[in-house]
Design a protein around this motif. Structure first.
Motif, short mmCIF file in Angstrom:
data_model
loop_
_atom_site.label_atom_id
_atom_site.label_comp_id
_atom_site.label_asym_id
_atom_site.label_seq_id
_atom_site.Cartn_x
_atom_site.Cartn_y
_atom_site.Cartn_z
N LYS A 1 0.96 -1.18 -0.01
CA LYS A 1 0.04 -0.01 -0.15
C LYS A 1 0.89 1.35 -0.08
CE LYS A 1 -4.32 -0.23 1.85
NZ LYS A 1 -5.22 -0.10 2.79
N GLY A 2 2.05 0.99 -0.17
CA GLY A 2 3.16 2.19 -0.12
C GLY A 2 3.36 3.12 1.13
N LYS A 3 2.80 2.20 2.28
CA LYS A 3 3.00 2.93 3.41
C LYS A 3 4.11 2.63 4.50
CE LYS A 3 -1.88 3.80 4.39
NZ LYS A 3 -2.79 4.29 5.40
N VAL A 4 4.92 1.90 3.74
CA VAL A 4 6.37 1.52 4.97
C VAL A 4 7.47 2.25 4.61
CG1 VAL A 4 7.91 -0.35 5.30
CG2 VAL A 4 5.46 -1.01 5.13
N HIS A 5 7.97 3.05 5.75
CA HIS A 5 9.12 3.53 5.67
C HIS A 5 10.36 2.69 6.22
CE1 HIS A 5 8.04 7.53 4.34
NE2 HIS A 5 6.95 7.33 5.01
N ARG A 6 11.07 1.93 5.62
CA ARG A 6 12.18 1.07 6.17
C ARG A 6 13.44 1.79 6.84
NH1 ARG A 6 16.95 -0.38 4.78
NH2 ARG A 6 17.74 -2.41 5.59
N ILE A 7 13.80 1.33 7.94
CA ILE A 7 14.76 2.22 8.43
C ILE A 7 15.96 0.99 8.87
CG2 ILE A 7 15.72 3.29 10.77
CD1 ILE A 7 13.59 5.00 9.44
N ASN A 8 17.27 1.26 8.39
CA ASN A 8 18.14 0.29 8.67
C ASN A 8 18.44 0.60 10.36
OD1 ASN A 8 20.54 -1.02 9.31
ND2 ASN A 8 21.88 -0.03 7.47
N ALA A 9 18.06 -0.55 10.91
CA ALA A 9 18.03 -0.36 12.49
C ALA A 9 19.37 -1.10 13.09
CB ALA A 9 16.84 -1.16 13.07
N GLU A 10 20.40 -1.63 12.15
CA GLU A 10 21.63 -2.10 12.48
C GLU A 10 22.65 -1.14 13.15
OE1 GLU A 10 21.27 -5.29 11.32
OE2 GLU A 10 23.05 -6.24 12.18
N LYS A 11 22.34 0.29 12.96
CA LYS A 11 23.54 1.01 13.15
C LYS A 11 23.03 1.59 14.82
CE LYS A 11 23.58 2.76 8.66
NZ LYS A 11 23.51 4.08 7.80
N SER A 12 23.84 2.75 15.28
CA SER A 12 23.75 3.04 16.24
C SER A 12 22.48 3.78 16.79
CB SER A 12 25.15 4.17 16.71
OG SER A 12 24.72 5.28 16.12
N ILE A 13 22.13 3.77 17.93
CA ILE A 13 20.84 4.65 18.15
C ILE A 13 20.75 5.95 17.70
CG2 ILE A 13 19.44 5.37 20.36
CD1 ILE A 13 20.49 2.94 22.09
#
Ligand SMILES: Nc1ncnc2c1ncn2[C@@H]1O[C@H](COP(=O)(O)OP(=O)(O)OP(=O)(O)O)[C@@H](O)[C@H]1O
Ligand SMILES: Nc1ccn([C@@H]2O[C@H](COP(=O)(O)O)[C@@H](O)[C@H]2O)c(=O)n1
Ligand SMILES: [Mg+2]
Length: 210
Positions: free
Chosen positions: A178-190
């Motif tokens: 539905k084009g609603k997802v913002h993917r964040i690379n969560a592997e990095k520092s806080i």
């Protein structure tokens, strides 16, 4: 599904939730991906109220509710609590809060959660934040967390990952379609993760001005 939805719909009728327009952002990602950590930052910077489905369920156990034992057993096994229970807790929390912007963390966890929430509350998320992190890093974070959670042991962690892969990822795929997802690379520092999160919440006009 009918009875779950009907019972919860009854609860929603006449409530302030049905009268006020609320903005909801779903915050999803695997166990230990950093959802709670980043929600705390978003609250500070962007004025949302943070509702963690897991925290609400743990509070329900502590309150001595009649569902407490069932919820505790489900959490220990890494299983997903019936939608009716979790949705009632989320609805109550939203109704009791005067804010109109909510981060719903760790929900929806499966297709039943998703469909029942939309049907009962009529709320569609504005967007979905998806914290994408490797399993290896998530396990490391959970085992270092030290918050005394009964499900932070390697046996339950493995079960939670299985549920995440089989039941939660398809929900993220649904919102992606539905084009609603913002993917964040969560592997990095806080801090680095929060920089990426901020970009999602900052209106484009402010980004141009900055
Ligand atoms: N980017 C990061 N780098 C390193 N450690 C992190 C990062 N983000 C969070 N943590 C730490 O990892 C642990 C898990 O984070 P957090 O509780 O926010 O995850 P969660 O996604 O809410 O997990 P759960 O689904 O189990 O509730 C915490 O101890 C937190 O301090
Ligand atoms: N929608 C949900 C959310 C959580 N649960 C149960 O709680 C456990 C812990 O959740 P966290 O988000 O705090 O990691 C989870 O493993 C489930 O057992 C749920 O049933 N439904
Ligand atoms: Mg959490």
């Amino acid at each position: 599904m009918g009875t779950v939805v009907d019972a919860a719909k009854k609860e929603a009728n006449g409530s302030s939730l049905t009268e006020k327009k609320v903005t909801v952002v779903f915050v999803l990602g695997g166990p230990g991906s950093g959802k709670g950590t980043q929600c705390a930052n978003i609250v500070q910077h962007f004025g949302y109220t943070h509702l963690s489905a897991g925290d609400l369920l743990r509070a329900e156990i502590k309150s001595g509710s009649e569902n407490g034992t069932m919820i505790q057993n489900m959490i220990k096994e890494g299983k997903i609590v019936p939608s009716e229970v979790t949705i009632k807790l989320l609805q109550r929390a939203m109704q009791e809060n005067s804010n109109d912007k909510f981060l719903i963390d760790g929900f929806p966890r499966n297709e039943e959660n998703r469909a029942a929430f939309e049907s009962v509350t009529g709320i569609e998320p504005e967007f979905v934040l998806f914290f994408d992190c490797s399993e290896e890093e998530m396990v490391r974070r959970i085992l270092n967390r030290n918050q005394g959670r009964e499900d932070d042991n390697i046996e339950t962690i493995r079960k939670r990952f299985k549920v995440y892969m089989e039941s939660s990822l398809p929900v993220i795929e649904y919102y992606k379609s539905k084009g609603k997802v913002h993917r964040i690379n969560a592997e990095k520092s806080i801090e680095e993760v929060f920089e990426a999160v901020k970009a999602v919440f900052t209106p484009s006009i402010e980004k141009v001005a900055a």
